[in-house]
Design a protein around this motif. Sequence first.
Motif, PDB file in Angstrom:
ATOM      1  N   ILE A  29       0.802  -1.224   0.000  1.00 16.32           N
ATOM      2  CA  ILE A  29       0.000   0.000   0.000  1.00 16.32           C
ATOM      3  C   ILE A  29       0.833   1.272   0.000  1.00 16.32           C
ATOM      4  N   MET A  30       2.157   1.147   0.017  1.00 12.28           N
ATOM      5  CA  MET A  30       3.007   2.348   0.001  1.00 12.28           C
ATOM      6  C   MET A  30       4.327   2.035  -0.672  1.00 12.28           C
ATOM      7  N   SER A  31       5.007   3.089  -1.138  1.00 13.36           N
ATOM      8  CA  SER A  31       6.277   2.907  -1.852  1.00 13.36           C
ATOM      9  C   SER A  31       7.485   2.872  -0.921  1.00 13.36           C
ATOM     10  N   ASP A  32       7.304   3.268   0.344  1.00 15.12           N
ATOM     11  CA  ASP A  32       8.422   3.287   1.284  1.00 15.12           C
ATOM     12  C   ASP A  32       8.897   1.874   1.600  1.00 15.12           C
ATOM     13  N   ILE A  33      10.209   1.730   1.717  1.00 20.01           N
ATOM     14  CA  ILE A  33      10.821   0.453   2.064  1.00 20.01           C
ATOM     15  C   ILE A  33      11.560   0.611   3.386  1.00 20.01           C
ATOM     16  N   SER A  34      11.401  -0.354   4.274  1.00 18.87           N
ATOM     17  CA  SER A  34      12.028  -0.293   5.599  1.00 18.87           C
ATOM     18  C   SER A  34      13.177  -1.289   5.691  1.00 18.87           C
ATOM     19  N   ARG A  35      14.263  -0.853   6.333  1.00 17.90           N
ATOM     20  CA  ARG A  35      15.376  -1.760   6.647  1.00 17.90           C
ATOM     21  C   ARG A  35      15.397  -1.933   8.164  1.00 17.90           C
ATOM     22  N   PRO A  36      14.829  -3.021   8.660  1.00 21.88           N
ATOM     23  CA  PRO A  36      14.654  -3.203  10.110  1.00 21.88           C
ATOM     24  C   PRO A  36      15.969  -3.487  10.831  1.00 21.88           C
ATOM     25  N   GLY A  37      16.661  -2.402  11.172  1.00 19.28           N
ATOM     26  CA  GLY A  37      17.919  -2.555  11.905  1.00 19.28           C
ATOM     27  C   GLY A  37      17.692  -2.548  13.401  1.00 19.28           C
ATOM     28  N   ILE A  38      17.107  -1.454  13.909  1.00 16.10           N
ATOM     29  CA  ILE A  38      16.876  -1.345  15.349  1.00 16.10           C
ATOM     30  C   ILE A  38      15.849  -2.372  15.825  1.00 16.10           C
ATOM     31  N   GLU A  39      14.960  -2.789  14.931  1.00 19.07           N
ATOM     32  CA  GLU A  39      13.976  -3.815  15.304  1.00 19.07           C
ATOM     33  C   GLU A  39      14.662  -5.138  15.644  1.00 19.07           C
ATOM     34  N   ARG A  45       8.642  -0.630  18.925  1.00 25.14           N
ATOM     35  CA  ARG A  45       7.590   0.340  19.223  1.00 25.14           C
ATOM     36  C   ARG A  45       7.146   1.085  17.973  1.00 25.14           C
ATOM     37  N   TYR A  46       8.096   1.457  17.118  1.00 24.36           N
ATOM     38  CA  TYR A  46       7.752   2.218  15.907  1.00 24.36           C
ATOM     39  C   TYR A  46       8.022   1.393  14.640  1.00 24.36           C
ATOM     40  N   TYR A  47       7.833   0.114  14.731  1.00 16.94           N
ATOM     41  CA  TYR A  47       8.085  -0.779  13.595  1.00 16.94           C
ATOM     42  C   TYR A  47       7.093  -0.490  12.462  1.00 16.94           C
ATOM     43  N   PRO A  48       7.570  -0.071  11.282  1.00 21.37           N
ATOM     44  CA  PRO A  48       6.662   0.218  10.148  1.00 21.37           C
ATOM     45  C   PRO A  48       6.225  -1.079   9.465  1.00 21.37           C
ATOM     46  N   LYS A  49       5.322  -1.780  10.084  1.00 23.82           N
ATOM     47  CA  LYS A  49       4.953  -3.131   9.654  1.00 23.82           C
ATOM     48  C   LYS A  49       4.241  -3.185   8.307  1.00 23.82           C
ATOM     49  N   LYS A  50       3.685  -2.058   7.849  1.00 21.70           N
ATOM     50  CA  LYS A  50       2.958  -2.070   6.580  1.00 21.70           C
ATOM     51  C   LYS A  50       3.871  -1.848   5.370  1.00 21.70           C
ATOM     52  N   ARG A  51       5.149  -1.630   5.637  1.00 22.67           N
ATOM     53  CA  ARG A  51       6.095  -1.427   4.547  1.00 22.67           C
ATOM     54  C   ARG A  51       6.746  -2.746   4.137  1.00 22.67           C
ATOM     55  N   LEU A  52       7.269  -2.769   2.924  1.00 23.90           N
ATOM     56  CA  LEU A  52       8.094  -3.872   2.482  1.00 23.90           C
ATOM     57  C   LEU A  52       9.404  -3.821   3.279  1.00 23.90           C
ATOM     58  N   GLN A  53       9.828  -4.941   3.863  1.00 19.87           N
ATOM     59  CA  GLN A  53      11.027  -4.996   4.696  1.00 19.87           C
ATOM     60  C   GLN A  53      12.198  -5.539   3.876  1.00 19.87           C
ATOM     61  N   ALA A  75      12.079 -12.680  14.263  1.00 19.15           N
ATOM     62  CA  ALA A  75      11.413 -13.054  13.018  1.00 19.15           C
ATOM     63  C   ALA A  75       9.908 -13.083  13.203  1.00 19.15           C
ATOM     64  N   LYS A  76       9.465 -13.626  14.314  1.00 14.70           N
ATOM     65  CA  LYS A  76       8.027 -13.710  14.582  1.00 14.70           C
ATOM     66  C   LYS A  76       7.412 -12.320  14.707  1.00 14.70           C
ATOM     67  N   ARG A  77       8.126 -11.388  15.325  1.00  8.89           N
ATOM     68  CA  ARG A  77       7.598 -10.039  15.517  1.00  8.89           C
ATOM     69  C   ARG A  77       7.643  -9.227  14.216  1.00  8.89           C
ATOM     70  N   MET A  78       8.568  -9.554  13.330  1.00 11.97           N
ATOM     71  CA  MET A  78       8.615  -8.866  12.035  1.00 11.97           C
ATOM     72  C   MET A  78       7.493  -9.329  11.113  1.00 11.97           C
ATOM     73  N   GLU A  82       0.006  -7.491   8.455  1.00  8.20           N
ATOM     74  CA  GLU A  82       0.024  -6.371   7.506  1.00  8.20           C
ATOM     75  C   GLU A  82       1.302  -6.309   6.673  1.00  8.20           C
ATOM     76  N   THR A  83       2.340  -7.047   7.052  1.00 10.87           N
ATOM     77  CA  THR A  83       3.616  -6.959   6.355  1.00 10.87           C
ATOM     78  C   THR A  83       3.514  -7.600   4.968  1.00 10.87           C
ATOM     79  N   PRO A  84       3.779  -6.832   3.896  1.00  5.92           N
ATOM     80  CA  PRO A  84       3.619  -7.369   2.537  1.00  5.92           C
ATOM     81  C   PRO A  84       4.709  -8.349   2.120  1.00  5.92           C
ATOM     82  N   GLY A  85       5.868  -8.289   2.771  1.00  5.69           N
ATOM     83  CA  GLY A  85       6.929  -9.215   2.403  1.00  5.69           C
ATOM     84  C   GLY A  85       8.264  -8.794   2.981  1.00  5.69           C
TER      85      GLY A  85
END
Length: 316
Positions: A29-39, A45-53, A75-78, A82-85
């Motif tokens: 649903i969005m073009s932003d891509i997240s690189r889950p480092g701190i997660e 707390r601020y995990y952008p779960k709706k973004r492509l990881q 891995a389970k929390r990521m 809502e996470t597209p992939g």
Amino acid sequence: MTKIITKDLLDQFKLEVVAGKDGLDREIIMSDISRPGIELTGYFRYYPKKRLQLLGKTEMSYYKDLTSKDRADRAKRMCTPETPGIVVSRGMDIPEELAEACDEANVPLIRSPYKTTRVVSRLTNFLEAKFAPFTAMHGVLVDIYGVGVLITGQSGVGKSETALELVKRGHRLVADDSVEIRQEDYDRLIGSSPPLIEHLLEIRGLGIINVMTLFGAGSVRSYKKISYVINLESWDEKKQYDRLGLEEETMKIIDVDVPKATLPVRPGRNLAVIIEVAAMNFRLKQMGVNAAEEFSSRLTTMIDESGSKLGSDYDM
């Protein structure tokens, strides 16, 4: 709005599905891509779960250094509903805990053989193009000497006939009648033709013609950046038209102000040649050469010199 699912990425970039195949129909649903480092450290707390990881070499190296219990927890929390992939770059090996979590939550786990920066860049460009603001306009879009010229005007004013003459002169047709426009950046408009009428041109009295079939593949383009708008209107004797070119008019399309010129139409005017010259003149202006300003400067200099000479004669 365009609907994008995770499976579209596989078709576009030839990616490998490692796990979570049942979730390939998840919507992005969005073009932003997240690189889950701190997660990966456990802070969600601020995990952008709706973004492509996306997991690059840095994230994966840290993840592999965790204990098996922590890897399973992260891995389970990521992997949320809502996470597209999750995309893994550089063709790296996938830890078992991550693959199991993706399978359990039906989150697609995709692997790319390319470097992280390249993967991020290509995915971002693809998604931004798909989610870009969109509109459609009545007009004709032609590539003239590399300048994308959008010809507008009332129905029957001669837009398509002018476009046909421009194609005969070696320029390329992008769209006729309806131009689909996407704003792919804050100042970048890309015009294309609806698939139904791509490469087609309507000439009143003649009907529909296929430009590519008649003039060859070099006479058409699939899309083009819109740089200049020329509006055709019937000649109005009461209206004052710009004769020097000093007036700079613009037309707002979505959020972009595009330079615009208005050409009056009447019998005897060769619109194709005029528009061709307008496109060349526009290129010159972009290069810093402005004939109208140069003429105005010459005129001002001549008036000043004449005034100085006249003043000297009076002094004598």
